[in-house]
Design an enzyme around this catalytic site. Structure first.
Site, PDB file in Angstrom:
ATOM      1  CE  LYS A 101      -2.911   0.805   3.613  1.00 30.81           C
ATOM      2  NZ  LYS A 101      -2.724   2.161   4.166  1.00 30.81           N
ATOM      3  CB  SER A 102       3.751   2.334   2.068  1.00 24.29           C
ATOM      4  OG  SER A 102       3.131   2.263   3.317  1.00 24.29           O
ATOM      5  NE  ARG A 117       6.245   6.582   0.912  1.00 23.82           N
ATOM      6  CZ  ARG A 117       5.312   6.402   1.848  1.00 23.82           C
ATOM      7  NH1 ARG A 117       4.208   5.730   1.558  1.00 23.82           N
ATOM      8  NH2 ARG A 117       5.454   6.899   3.065  1.00 23.82           N
ATOM      9  N   GLY A 140      -4.843   7.943   5.483  1.00 18.99           N
ATOM     10  CA  GLY A 140      -3.957   8.885   6.163  1.00 18.99           C
ATOM     11  C   GLY A 140      -2.755   9.231   5.294  1.00 18.99           C
ATOM     12  CB  SER A 168       5.242   9.806  11.493  1.00 13.36           C
ATOM     13  OG  SER A 168       4.360  10.025  10.401  1.00 13.36           O
ATOM     14  CG  ASP A 210       0.591   0.019   9.377  1.00 12.76           C
ATOM     15  OD1 ASP A 210       0.340   0.890  10.249  1.00 12.76           O
ATOM     16  OD2 ASP A 210       0.931   0.309   8.224  1.00 12.76           O
ATOM     17  NE  ARG A 250      -5.257  -0.252  13.060  1.00 13.09           N
ATOM     18  CZ  ARG A 250      -4.579  -0.076  11.926  1.00 13.09           C
ATOM     19  NH1 ARG A 250      -3.266   0.035  11.950  1.00 13.09           N
ATOM     20  NH2 ARG A 250      -5.213  -0.032  10.772  1.00 13.09           N
ATOM     21  NE  ARG A 282      -2.665  -1.890   8.204  1.00 13.73           N
ATOM     22  CZ  ARG A 282      -2.315  -2.199   6.945  1.00 13.73           C
ATOM     23  NH1 ARG A 282      -2.422  -3.436   6.524  1.00 13.73           N
ATOM     24  NH2 ARG A 282      -1.860  -1.274   6.125  1.00 13.73           N
TER      25      ARG A 282
HETATM   26  C1  S3P Z   1       2.522   4.872   6.257  1.00 11.21           C
HETATM   27  C2  S3P Z   1       3.113   5.205   7.444  1.00 11.21           C
HETATM   28  C3  S3P Z   1       2.632   4.752   8.760  1.00 11.21           C
HETATM   29  C4  S3P Z   1       1.687   3.571   8.622  1.00 11.21           C
HETATM   30  C5  S3P Z   1       0.665   3.783   7.544  1.00 11.21           C
HETATM   31  C6  S3P Z   1       1.354   3.973   6.203  1.00 11.21           C
HETATM   32  C7  S3P Z   1       3.074   5.395   4.987  1.00 11.21           C
HETATM   33  O1  S3P Z   1       1.915   5.810   9.389  1.00 11.21           O
HETATM   34  O2  S3P Z   1       1.059   3.313   9.851  1.00 11.21           O
HETATM   35  O3  S3P Z   1      -0.210   2.682   7.458  1.00 11.21           O
HETATM   36  O4  S3P Z   1       2.723   4.880   3.908  1.00 11.21           O
HETATM   37  O5  S3P Z   1       3.888   6.321   5.060  1.00 11.21           O
HETATM   38  P1  S3P Z   1       2.646   6.927  10.296  1.00 11.21           P
HETATM   39  O6  S3P Z   1       3.475   7.772   9.414  1.00 11.21           O
HETATM   40  O7  S3P Z   1       1.514   7.710  10.921  1.00 11.21           O
HETATM   41  O8  S3P Z   1       3.436   6.176  11.310  1.00 11.21           O
END
Ligand code: S3P
Length: 443
Positions: A31-32, A36, A104, A177, A326, A357, A402
């Protein structure tokens, strides 16, 4: 889930495992990395092609956002898509408010990017996302010269962003983060001078690896990451490996179900995401890596062979948890079926994820017969071993993908099976999760 669409209410039942789990599986893309690839591809010069893209709701929110800013992005077909990059200065004022849905990563990374554009924009999201803190991103961006206002003094979506010329800063983040780090680096690409981010501990580094792949000079010095304003990105080919955070549900399913053995192919084993394997191995898990390769996007990839194992409880502190941030919901489940107590501490960040969570896992596991103690920054779980199923019953995902998947896995070692309310939220990160779970159970 789209902000304006009616909330899907549905309940899904998962029955106890009566056969071992077996087979070779592939897991949807990371996903991350998928987020990007779309973001950088959209602001690059030339074409970017992506394969292995995760067609989850979160990533579709990112695609929709860039389309609304005039970027041509083909519809993903079997994880393949093409982006005709708009270039660094080519984004257009969005046609409407950008709805980040539940994501987020979309909201925080776009706050950074949009702060430096030559237009104004508004970001919003679903009820869960509108409750999550944005100040951690808004505050340093304001130091760079950004003009952002929003609910609760700019801490909550919707955020109104007036694009400005920004100046580079050096910023020490109060939390590790990757969303915050990436938001500042994205803004930094457009700012005057150098932008440096120093983290208290290293968060996932997909932004750094991918920016390098797009031809950006990104400098790393311990926990400090720097970019210079004015750098341009060149469209490229991105291969997205399978998401270890999604694989984690199947790893734990195989570990807790007797006589199981599964092979999970093509998983991203980036060290900043590898914490779940380290934690499970400390608990006694039999997991071996096969076919390890460094993929072309600089992300290491391997297949994971997992065999059922007798596990023991351990103490997990914040630094052990960070590269598995996560995975908290599924770690709670594996701890439940280990021998002895497991504690998790230093995990206050988990209270501001897609749900709280810590509270939600304590509440839902208690409903199915677990003994757990919620703590301000973590949890204590009394393990019952893998021969002592929980009772089961009706649970609630609280709209958190999740949590829904972790509860589904716990059903495998239950007496009555488990029903999960609001289970379709799994589509946020893992469309097809329930079908794949049935397939490995040889149903
Ligand atoms: C993510 C960073 C993490 C993670 C989120 C995805 C990302 O969050 O928990 O699911 O893709 O950069 P945080 O940056 O709030 O730790």
């Amino acid at each position: 889930m789209n902000n304006n669409s009616p909330k899907k209410i549905d309940t899904y039942s998962v029955m106890p495992a009566d056969t071992p789990l077996s087979g070779e599986i592939t897991i949807p893309g990371d996903k991350s990395i998928s987020h990007r690839a779309v973001i950088f591809g959209s602001i690059a010069e030339g074409t970017t092609t992506i394969s292995g893209f995760l067609e989850g709701e979160d990533n579709l929110s990112t695609i929709a956002a860039f389309r609304s800013m005039g970027v041509t992005i083909s519809s993903p077909v079997d994880g393949e898509l093409t982006i005709t990059g708009a270039g660094k200065d080519g984004l257009k004022k969005p046609t409407s408010v950008i709805d980040c849905g539940n994501s987020g990563t979309t909201a925080r990374l776009l706050t950074g990017l949009l702060s430096a554009q030559g237009f104004s924009s508004t970001l919003t999201g679903d009820a869960s996302l509108r409750g999550r803190p944005m100040k951690r991103v808004v505050e340093p961006l304001t130091l760079m010269g950004a003009d952002i206002s929003g609910a609760e003094g700019g801490d909550k979506l919707p955020l109104n962003i007036e694009g400005k010329k920004l100046k580079g800063i050096t910023y020490r983040t109060p939390v590790a983060s990757a969303q915050l780090k990436s938001a500042l680096l994205l803004a930094g690409l457009f700012a005057d001078g150098e932008t440096s981010v120093i983290e208290p501990a290293k968060s996932r580094d997909h932004t750094e690896l991918m920016l390098e792949n797009f031809g950006v000079d990104i400098r790393l010095e311990g926990l400090k990451v720097s970019v210079s304003g004015g750098a341009s990105l060149k469209g490229t080919r991105v291969f997205v490996p399978g998401d270890i955070s999604s694989a984690a549900f199947f790893i734990v399913a195989a570990l807790i179900t007797k006589n199981s053995e599964i092979l999970i192919k093509n998983i991203c084993i980036n060290p900043t995401r590898y914490g779940i394997i380290d934690i499970l191995k400390l608990m006694g898990a039999d997991i071996t890596l096969e076919d390890t390769v460094a993929s072309k996007v600089g992300e290491p990839v391997a297949s994971l062979r997992v065999k059922s194992s007798k596990l023991k409880g351990i103490d997990i502190d914040g630094s052990l948890l960070l590269p598995a941030i996560d995975e908290f919901p599924i770690i709670c489940v594996v701890a439940l079926f280990a021998d002895g107590e497991t504690t998790i501490s230093g995990a206050g960040e988990l209270r501001v994820k897609e749900s709280d969570r810590i509270a939600v896992m304590a509440e839902e596991l208690t409903k199915i017969g677990a003994e757990v103690e919620e703590r301000p920054d973590g949890i204590l779980i009394q393990g019952r071993g893998n021969h002592n199923p929980v009772y089961g019953g009706l649970t609630d995902s609280h709209g958190d993908h999740r949590v829904a998947m972790a509860l589904a896995v716990s059903a495998l070692l239950s007496k009555k099976g488990i029903k999960i309310k609001d289970a379709s939220c799994v589509d946020v990160s893992f469309p097809g999760f329930f079908d794949l779970l049935e397939r490995v159970r040889n149903k």
